[in-house]
Each structure stands twice: as C-alpha cells, then as structure tokens.
Design a protein around this motif. Structure first.
Motif, PDB file in Angstrom:
ATOM      1  N   ARG A 173     -45.571  -8.972  -2.127  1.00  0.00           N
ATOM      2  CA  ARG A 173     -44.512  -9.427  -3.037  1.00  0.00           C
ATOM      3  C   ARG A 173     -44.853 -10.770  -3.691  1.00  0.00           C
ATOM      4  O   ARG A 173     -44.659 -10.919  -4.909  1.00  0.00           O
ATOM      5  CB  ARG A 173     -43.164  -9.498  -2.322  1.00  0.00           C
ATOM      6  N   PRO A 174     -45.336 -11.754  -2.935  1.00  0.00           N
ATOM      7  CA  PRO A 174     -45.716 -13.012  -3.587  1.00  0.00           C
ATOM      8  C   PRO A 174     -46.804 -12.811  -4.641  1.00  0.00           C
ATOM      9  O   PRO A 174     -46.802 -13.491  -5.677  1.00  0.00           O
ATOM     10  CB  PRO A 174     -46.219 -13.882  -2.426  1.00  0.00           C
ATOM     11  N   PHE A 175     -47.723 -11.874  -4.386  1.00  0.00           N
ATOM     12  CA  PHE A 175     -48.765 -11.590  -5.366  1.00  0.00           C
ATOM     13  C   PHE A 175     -48.155 -11.052  -6.656  1.00  0.00           C
ATOM     14  O   PHE A 175     -48.467 -11.526  -7.750  1.00  0.00           O
ATOM     15  CB  PHE A 175     -49.764 -10.581  -4.779  1.00  0.00           C
ATOM     16  N   VAL A 176     -47.269 -10.061  -6.539  1.00  0.00           N
ATOM     17  CA  VAL A 176     -46.635  -9.488  -7.722  1.00  0.00           C
ATOM     18  C   VAL A 176     -45.809 -10.547  -8.448  1.00  0.00           C
ATOM     19  O   VAL A 176     -45.817 -10.629  -9.681  1.00  0.00           O
ATOM     20  CB  VAL A 176     -45.758  -8.278  -7.347  1.00  0.00           C
ATOM     21  N   ALA A 177     -45.109 -11.391  -7.698  1.00  0.00           N
ATOM     22  CA  ALA A 177     -44.304 -12.445  -8.315  1.00  0.00           C
ATOM     23  C   ALA A 177     -45.165 -13.448  -9.064  1.00  0.00           C
ATOM     24  O   ALA A 177     -44.781 -13.944 -10.127  1.00  0.00           O
ATOM     25  CB  ALA A 177     -43.467 -13.162  -7.257  1.00  0.00           C
ATOM     26  N   SER A 178     -46.349 -13.744  -8.522  1.00  0.00           N
ATOM     27  CA  SER A 178     -47.221 -14.731  -9.171  1.00  0.00           C
ATOM     28  C   SER A 178     -47.865 -14.167 -10.433  1.00  0.00           C
ATOM     29  O   SER A 178     -48.037 -14.886 -11.417  1.00  0.00           O
ATOM     30  CB  SER A 178     -48.311 -15.203  -8.194  1.00  0.00           C
ATOM     31  N   VAL A 179     -48.212 -12.886 -10.415  1.00  0.00           N
ATOM     32  CA  VAL A 179     -48.800 -12.256 -11.604  1.00  0.00           C
ATOM     33  C   VAL A 179     -47.715 -12.010 -12.656  1.00  0.00           C
ATOM     34  O   VAL A 179     -47.887 -12.322 -13.839  1.00  0.00           O
ATOM     35  CB  VAL A 179     -49.510 -10.942 -11.235  1.00  0.00           C
ATOM     36  N   ALA A 180     -46.604 -11.429 -12.218  1.00  0.00           N
ATOM     37  CA  ALA A 180     -45.401 -11.231 -13.042  1.00  0.00           C
ATOM     38  C   ALA A 180     -45.624 -10.374 -14.289  1.00  0.00           C
ATOM     39  O   ALA A 180     -44.847 -10.451 -15.237  1.00  0.00           O
ATOM     40  CB  ALA A 180     -44.794 -12.581 -13.439  1.00  0.00           C
ATOM     41  N   THR A 181     -46.673  -9.569 -14.298  1.00  0.00           N
ATOM     42  CA  THR A 181     -46.917  -8.612 -15.383  1.00  0.00           C
ATOM     43  C   THR A 181     -47.459  -7.332 -14.768  1.00  0.00           C
ATOM     44  O   THR A 181     -47.962  -7.332 -13.640  1.00  0.00           O
ATOM     45  CB  THR A 181     -47.936  -9.134 -16.415  1.00  0.00           C
ATOM     46  N   ALA A 182     -47.359  -6.240 -15.525  1.00  0.00           N
ATOM     47  CA  ALA A 182     -47.872  -4.958 -15.040  1.00  0.00           C
ATOM     48  C   ALA A 182     -48.214  -4.065 -16.215  1.00  0.00           C
ATOM     49  O   ALA A 182     -47.699  -4.236 -17.321  1.00  0.00           O
ATOM     50  CB  ALA A 182     -46.839  -4.266 -14.147  1.00  0.00           C
ATOM     51  N   GLN A 183     -49.095  -3.112 -15.958  1.00  0.00           N
ATOM     52  CA  GLN A 183     -49.328  -2.012 -16.887  1.00  0.00           C
ATOM     53  C   GLN A 183     -48.430  -0.869 -16.424  1.00  0.00           C
ATOM     54  O   GLN A 183     -48.616  -0.331 -15.332  1.00  0.00           O
ATOM     55  CB  GLN A 183     -50.794  -1.576 -16.859  1.00  0.00           C
ATOM     56  N   LEU A 184     -47.440  -0.530 -17.251  1.00  0.00           N
ATOM     57  CA  LEU A 184     -46.557   0.586 -16.918  1.00  0.00           C
ATOM     58  C   LEU A 184     -47.145   1.857 -17.499  1.00  0.00           C
ATOM     59  O   LEU A 184     -47.363   1.961 -18.706  1.00  0.00           O
ATOM     60  CB  LEU A 184     -45.159   0.353 -17.497  1.00  0.00           C
ATOM     61  N   VAL A 185     -47.399   2.838 -16.626  1.00  0.00           N
ATOM     62  CA  VAL A 185     -48.009   4.101 -17.039  1.00  0.00           C
ATOM     63  C   VAL A 185     -47.008   5.227 -16.796  1.00  0.00           C
ATOM     64  O   VAL A 185     -46.518   5.415 -15.674  1.00  0.00           O
ATOM     65  CB  VAL A 185     -49.306   4.380 -16.253  1.00  0.00           C
ATOM     66  N   THR A 186     -46.694   5.980 -17.854  1.00  0.00           N
ATOM     67  CA  THR A 186     -45.783   7.116 -17.749  1.00  0.00           C
ATOM     68  C   THR A 186     -46.401   8.308 -18.473  1.00  0.00           C
ATOM     69  O   THR A 186     -47.375   8.162 -19.216  1.00  0.00           O
ATOM     70  CB  THR A 186     -44.412   6.798 -18.365  1.00  0.00           C
ATOM     71  N   VAL A 187     -45.805   9.471 -18.271  1.00  0.00           N
ATOM     72  CA  VAL A 187     -46.273  10.694 -18.930  1.00  0.00           C
ATOM     73  C   VAL A 187     -45.100  11.323 -19.669  1.00  0.00           C
ATOM     74  O   VAL A 187     -44.025  11.524 -19.092  1.00  0.00           O
ATOM     75  CB  VAL A 187     -46.858  11.687 -17.913  1.00  0.00           C
ATOM     76  N   GLY A 188     -45.286  11.614 -20.951  1.00  0.00           N
ATOM     77  CA  GLY A 188     -44.218  12.187 -21.762  1.00  0.00           C
ATOM     78  C   GLY A 188     -44.038  13.674 -21.535  1.00  0.00           C
ATOM     79  O   GLY A 188     -44.770  14.301 -20.760  1.00  0.00           O
ATOM     80  N   HIS A 189     -43.074  14.264 -22.250  1.00  0.00           N
ATOM     81  CA  HIS A 189     -42.810  15.704 -22.149  1.00  0.00           C
ATOM     82  C   HIS A 189     -44.050  16.526 -22.495  1.00  0.00           C
ATOM     83  O   HIS A 189     -44.217  17.649 -22.005  1.00  0.00           O
ATOM     84  CB  HIS A 189     -41.669  16.100 -23.094  1.00  0.00           C
ATOM     85  N   ASP A 190     -44.914  15.968 -23.354  1.00  0.00           N
ATOM     86  CA  ASP A 190     -46.097  16.703 -23.780  1.00  0.00           C
ATOM     87  C   ASP A 190     -47.263  16.580 -22.811  1.00  0.00           C
ATOM     88  O   ASP A 190     -48.343  17.113 -23.052  1.00  0.00           O
ATOM     89  CB  ASP A 190     -46.534  16.226 -25.166  1.00  0.00           C
ATOM     90  N   GLY A 191     -47.054  15.873 -21.703  1.00  0.00           N
ATOM     91  CA  GLY A 191     -48.101  15.719 -20.703  1.00  0.00           C
ATOM     92  C   GLY A 191     -49.103  14.631 -21.011  1.00  0.00           C
ATOM     93  O   GLY A 191     -50.057  14.441 -20.249  1.00  0.00           O
ATOM     94  N   LEU A 192     -48.901  13.900 -22.101  1.00  0.00           N
ATOM     95  CA  LEU A 192     -49.820  12.831 -22.477  1.00  0.00           C
ATOM     96  C   LEU A 192     -49.357  11.502 -21.885  1.00  0.00           C
ATOM     97  O   LEU A 192     -48.162  11.192 -21.892  1.00  0.00           O
ATOM     98  CB  LEU A 192     -49.928  12.729 -23.998  1.00  0.00           C
ATOM     99  N   PRO A 193     -50.306  10.688 -21.403  1.00  0.00           N
ATOM    100  CA  PRO A 193     -49.932   9.416 -20.777  1.00  0.00           C
ATOM    101  C   PRO A 193     -49.722   8.309 -21.808  1.00  0.00           C
ATOM    102  O   PRO A 193     -50.306   8.321 -22.894  1.00  0.00           O
ATOM    103  CB  PRO A 193     -51.144   9.103 -19.889  1.00  0.00           C
ATOM    104  N   ASP A 194     -48.869   7.364 -21.442  1.00  0.00           N
ATOM    105  CA  ASP A 194     -48.655   6.140 -22.211  1.00  0.00           C
ATOM    106  C   ASP A 194     -48.791   4.966 -21.251  1.00  0.00           C
ATOM    107  O   ASP A 194     -48.415   5.065 -20.076  1.00  0.00           O
ATOM    108  CB  ASP A 194     -47.255   6.109 -22.836  1.00  0.00           C
ATOM    109  N   ALA A 195     -49.283   3.836 -21.752  1.00  0.00           N
ATOM    110  CA  ALA A 195     -49.400   2.635 -20.933  1.00  0.00           C
ATOM    111  C   ALA A 195     -49.035   1.425 -21.776  1.00  0.00           C
ATOM    112  O   ALA A 195     -49.461   1.307 -22.930  1.00  0.00           O
ATOM    113  CB  ALA A 195     -50.806   2.489 -20.373  1.00  0.00           C
ATOM    114  N   THR A 196     -48.250   0.528 -21.192  1.00  0.00           N
ATOM    115  CA  THR A 196     -47.858  -0.705 -21.875  1.00  0.00           C
ATOM    116  C   THR A 196     -47.907  -1.864 -20.896  1.00  0.00           C
ATOM    117  O   THR A 196     -47.430  -1.763 -19.759  1.00  0.00           O
ATOM    118  CB  THR A 196     -46.434  -0.596 -22.460  1.00  0.00           C
TER     119      THR A 196
END
Length: 204
Positions: free
Chosen positions: A20-43
């Motif tokens: 948790r302290p590591f995640v708090a210190s970085v405080a950013t992430a790449q969010l990866v999801t998959v849409g209805h079409d099965g294609l991935p997105d990352a932000t």
C-alpha cells in the motif's frame, strides 16, 4: 484457461506491508480494460487506493471510458523506479565471469470489477482527495476550494471518474535479492556512479 497472474519468483516477493505505501507513493496506474469487442484499452491515470477500491479519473475526450463495461474485469498496473543492471557491477564478475545483465523494478497488479462514475459530485470528491494527497506535504498546500467555484466546475466537466473494486493484489520487487551481498553492494555503487539513487532499486 488459468487466470492471468503476475510472475513472481519466491525471492522477488514484495513485503506485504510495503504494498500500500508503494502504491500511495507512485499514485498512478495503467488501467487496462477490455471492451465489448474484445479489444483492450489502456490509460495512464492518477489513482488513490482507498480501502478496497482504487479510484481515478480519465479525460472525457478519451474514448476509453465509454468502452468500459461496468462490472467487467480490469487490471491496474502500478510501476515504480526501474533500471538496467550491468553485470560489470557484480563482484562475482571478477571471480568467475558467469554473470549477465538484468533489469530491476517494482510493480503491483490490482485486479477487480471496474465502474465508471460520470457524476460531478463523485468526481469533485475524488479530485479533492487526490489534490489533498499530493499537496499535504507542502508548507502551504493548495486546495480545490482555493480556486473560484465556477472555474472548478468548468474544469471538472472534462473528466470522468473510474473505480476498481480490488479483488486481488500481486506485488513484485525485483531488486537483485537473489545475488550475494557483495553483488548487491556492487549494483548500488554502480547505480550511484551513474547518478541513480539506489534506494528502491536494489535490496540492502
């Protein structure tokens, strides 16, 4: 098919108390999801880990949020400092020469169900907490309330909230733990000579 998992050799496990302290210190992430079409997105987005939820926001102009299927599985990847490790830094190089390059890094994978929040009050609360998190260490912290209310409202409209209900946490710290104390000391010295702070990149 087995569930995807982060590969973590036994000597690269991050101390659970450090996650948790590591995640708090970085405080950013790449969010990866998959849409209805099965294609991935990352932000890449700013995040807070609050209880069992990872929260953040995306730009409204980013089509990623519209492709998120509420309640679907998502992955948030939080990465810390990383570095190339030269085999020439190892003390064992002069002993037997059986050394190769590697890469040291830290990473946390958070998985769970994702939900979009297109709600001004929810987004305002998130932005306020994110701001407080990053401003808190400053001598004179800035607060959302410091800006004119209409200006804040204007700047909240272009963003959308997102929430990950954390179902699993996997963490890896690859810091040359499998090397001898002399080799680790050599890595620390090599990083310092290259102008890199060894802290968080090599095990003590």
């Amino acid at each position: 098919m087995t569930d995807p998992r982060l590969y973590v050799p036994r000597f690269n496990v991050m101390d659970p108390d450090d996650v948790r302290p590591f995640v708090a210190s970085v405080a950013t992430a790449q969010l990866v999801t998959v849409g209805h079409d099965g294609l991935p997105d990352a932000t890449f987005l700013p995040v807070l880990w609050e209880g069992d939820r990872l929260v953040g926001h995306l730009a409204r102009a980013n089509p990623h949020w519209r492709r998120i299927v509420d309640g679907s599985h998502a992955l948030a990847v939080v990465t810390g400092p990383d570095t190339y490790v030269s085999p020439s830094w190892y003390a064992s190089k002069t002993e037997h020469g059986k050394v190769v390059p590697t890469w040291n890094y830290s990473v946390v994978h958070l998985r769970g169900a994702v939900t979009v929040h297109d709600d001004p009050d929810w987004v305002r609360g998130l932005v306020t907490r994110l701001t407080d998190h990053h401003e808190q260490p400053r001598a004179e912290p800035w607060a959302v309330a410091d800006a004119p209310a209409d200006y804040v409202e204007k700047n909240l409209r272009p963003i959308v909230g997102v929430e990950l209900l954390v179902g699993s946490v996997e963490a890896k710290a690859k810091h040359s733990q499998n090397r001898s104390a002399a080799d680790r000391a050599g890595v620390a010295a090599g990083l310092a000579a290259d102008g890199r702070d060894p802290h968080g990149l090599v095990a003590p």
